[in-house]
Design a protein around this motif. Sequence first.
Motif, PDB file in Angstrom:
ATOM      1  N   LEU A   2     -12.687   5.860   2.938  1.00  0.00           N
ATOM      2  CA  LEU A   2     -12.335   6.971   3.456  1.00  0.00           C
ATOM      3  C   LEU A   2     -12.583   7.084   5.132  1.00  0.00           C
ATOM      4  N   GLU A   3     -13.955   6.700   5.157  1.00  0.00           N
ATOM      5  CA  GLU A   3     -14.388   6.532   6.860  1.00  0.00           C
ATOM      6  C   GLU A   3     -13.631   5.434   7.696  1.00  0.00           C
ATOM      7  N   LEU A   4     -13.333   4.424   6.803  1.00  0.00           N
ATOM      8  CA  LEU A   4     -12.648   3.397   7.446  1.00  0.00           C
ATOM      9  C   LEU A   4     -11.207   3.581   7.783  1.00  0.00           C
ATOM     10  N   THR A   5     -10.646   4.415   7.062  1.00  0.00           N
ATOM     11  CA  THR A   5      -9.282   4.644   7.113  1.00  0.00           C
ATOM     12  C   THR A   5      -9.113   5.882   8.002  1.00  0.00           C
ATOM     13  N   GLU A   6     -10.459   6.512   8.180  1.00  0.00           N
ATOM     14  CA  GLU A   6     -10.174   7.384   9.424  1.00  0.00           C
ATOM     15  C   GLU A   6     -10.153   6.902  10.839  1.00  0.00           C
ATOM     16  N   HIS A   7     -10.991   5.703  10.979  1.00  0.00           N
ATOM     17  CA  HIS A   7     -11.034   4.728  12.084  1.00  0.00           C
ATOM     18  C   HIS A   7      -9.680   4.302  12.238  1.00  0.00           C
ATOM     19  N   LEU A   8      -8.838   3.913  11.338  1.00  0.00           N
ATOM     20  CA  LEU A   8      -7.670   3.393  11.272  1.00  0.00           C
ATOM     21  C   LEU A   8      -6.697   4.338  11.651  1.00  0.00           C
ATOM     22  N   MET A  12       0.645  -1.262   0.076  1.00  0.00           N
ATOM     23  CA  MET A  12      -0.012   0.106  -0.222  1.00  0.00           C
ATOM     24  C   MET A  12       0.995   1.130  -0.097  1.00  0.00           C
ATOM     25  N   THR A  13       0.361   2.403  -0.441  1.00  0.00           N
ATOM     26  CA  THR A  13       1.193   3.503  -0.741  1.00  0.00           C
ATOM     27  C   THR A  13       1.055   4.212   0.611  1.00  0.00           C
ATOM     28  N   ASP A  14       1.686   5.110   0.909  1.00  0.00           N
ATOM     29  CA  ASP A  14       2.038   6.092   2.152  1.00  0.00           C
ATOM     30  C   ASP A  14       0.371   6.480   2.382  1.00  0.00           C
ATOM     31  N   PHE A  15      -0.058   6.168   3.630  1.00  0.00           N
ATOM     32  CA  PHE A  15      -1.279   6.542   4.104  1.00  0.00           C
ATOM     33  C   PHE A  15      -2.042   7.727   3.728  1.00  0.00           C
ATOM     34  N   THR A  16      -1.302   8.729   3.964  1.00  0.00           N
ATOM     35  CA  THR A  16      -1.771  10.211   3.324  1.00  0.00           C
ATOM     36  C   THR A  16      -2.065  10.257   2.072  1.00  0.00           C
ATOM     37  N   GLU A  17      -1.432   9.482   1.163  1.00  0.00           N
ATOM     38  CA  GLU A  17      -1.426   9.629  -0.357  1.00  0.00           C
ATOM     39  C   GLU A  17      -2.700   8.581  -0.694  1.00  0.00           C
ATOM     40  N   THR A  18      -2.822   7.692   0.090  1.00  0.00           N
ATOM     41  CA  THR A  18      -4.020   6.734  -0.062  1.00  0.00           C
ATOM     42  C   THR A  18      -5.440   7.529   0.120  1.00  0.00           C
ATOM     43  N   LYS A  45     -10.126  10.524  -1.426  1.00  0.00           N
ATOM     44  CA  LYS A  45     -10.860  11.889  -1.589  1.00  0.00           C
ATOM     45  C   LYS A  45     -11.096  12.220  -3.047  1.00  0.00           C
ATOM     46  N   LYS A  46     -10.077  12.126  -3.845  1.00  0.00           N
ATOM     47  CA  LYS A  46     -10.287  12.583  -5.097  1.00  0.00           C
ATOM     48  C   LYS A  46     -11.401  11.893  -5.902  1.00  0.00           C
ATOM     49  N   THR A  47     -11.312  10.394  -5.873  1.00  0.00           N
ATOM     50  CA  THR A  47     -12.159   9.427  -6.209  1.00  0.00           C
ATOM     51  C   THR A  47     -13.618   9.664  -5.801  1.00  0.00           C
ATOM     52  N   ALA A  48     -13.695   9.909  -4.488  1.00  0.00           N
ATOM     53  CA  ALA A  48     -15.213  10.139  -3.989  1.00  0.00           C
ATOM     54  C   ALA A  48     -15.794  11.073  -4.506  1.00  0.00           C
ATOM     55  N   MET A  49     -14.884  12.105  -4.591  1.00  0.00           N
ATOM     56  CA  MET A  49     -15.271  13.685  -5.525  1.00  0.00           C
ATOM     57  C   MET A  49     -15.552  13.527  -6.660  1.00  0.00           C
ATOM     58  N   LYS A  50     -14.799  13.062  -7.474  1.00  0.00           N
ATOM     59  CA  LYS A  50     -14.963  12.802  -9.007  1.00  0.00           C
ATOM     60  C   LYS A  50     -16.167  11.928  -9.310  1.00  0.00           C
ATOM     61  N   GLU A  51     -16.457  10.670  -8.497  1.00  0.00           N
ATOM     62  CA  GLU A  51     -17.463   9.752  -8.898  1.00  0.00           C
ATOM     63  C   GLU A  51     -18.779  10.373  -8.207  1.00  0.00           C
ATOM     64  N   PRO A  82     -21.885   4.041  -7.185  1.00  0.00           N
ATOM     65  CA  PRO A  82     -21.318   2.698  -6.463  1.00  0.00           C
ATOM     66  C   PRO A  82     -19.859   3.081  -6.254  1.00  0.00           C
ATOM     67  N   VAL A  83     -19.080   3.600  -7.239  1.00  0.00           N
ATOM     68  CA  VAL A  83     -17.723   3.618  -6.885  1.00  0.00           C
ATOM     69  C   VAL A  83     -17.561   4.858  -5.790  1.00  0.00           C
ATOM     70  N   GLY A  84     -18.240   6.004  -5.930  1.00  0.00           N
ATOM     71  CA  GLY A  84     -18.072   7.097  -5.097  1.00  0.00           C
ATOM     72  C   GLY A  84     -18.528   6.658  -3.853  1.00  0.00           C
ATOM     73  N   HIS A  85     -19.461   5.972  -3.641  1.00  0.00           N
ATOM     74  CA  HIS A  85     -20.202   5.427  -2.304  1.00  0.00           C
ATOM     75  C   HIS A  85     -19.056   4.568  -1.474  1.00  0.00           C
ATOM     76  N   GLY A  86     -18.310   3.569  -2.259  1.00  0.00           N
ATOM     77  CA  GLY A  86     -17.401   2.667  -1.871  1.00  0.00           C
ATOM     78  C   GLY A  86     -16.085   3.443  -1.605  1.00  0.00           C
ATOM     79  N   ALA A  87     -15.579   4.689  -1.974  1.00  0.00           N
ATOM     80  CA  ALA A  87     -14.639   5.500  -1.868  1.00  0.00           C
ATOM     81  C   ALA A  87     -14.903   6.050  -0.685  1.00  0.00           C
TER      82      ALA A  87
END
Length: 69
Positions: free
Chosen positions: A32-38, A1-7, A12-18, A23-28
């Motif tokens: 994003l929410e799950l990585t916030e918990h991490l 996996m790439t750097d956490f901040t980069e990920t 965020k970019k995918t969520a905003m774009k989609e 479905p893809v935007g929702h998944g992104a």
Amino acid sequence: MTDFTETRSMLKKTAMKEGADTPVGHGAHNMLELTEHLSKGAKGEQLRQILANLERQQLRVAEIRQSQR
């Protein structure tokens, strides 16, 4: 996996774009929410659940993208 901040930035970019209504935007957004918990230091069972949910979301988004081709 790439750097956490980069990920998180890519998610965020995918969520905003989609858009959240796709479905893809929702998944992104979900990932994003799950990585916030991490980032808040999840441990034990919570960490296992977050990682499992991230994996499911990644597979779901990959399947959606594959079906769009």
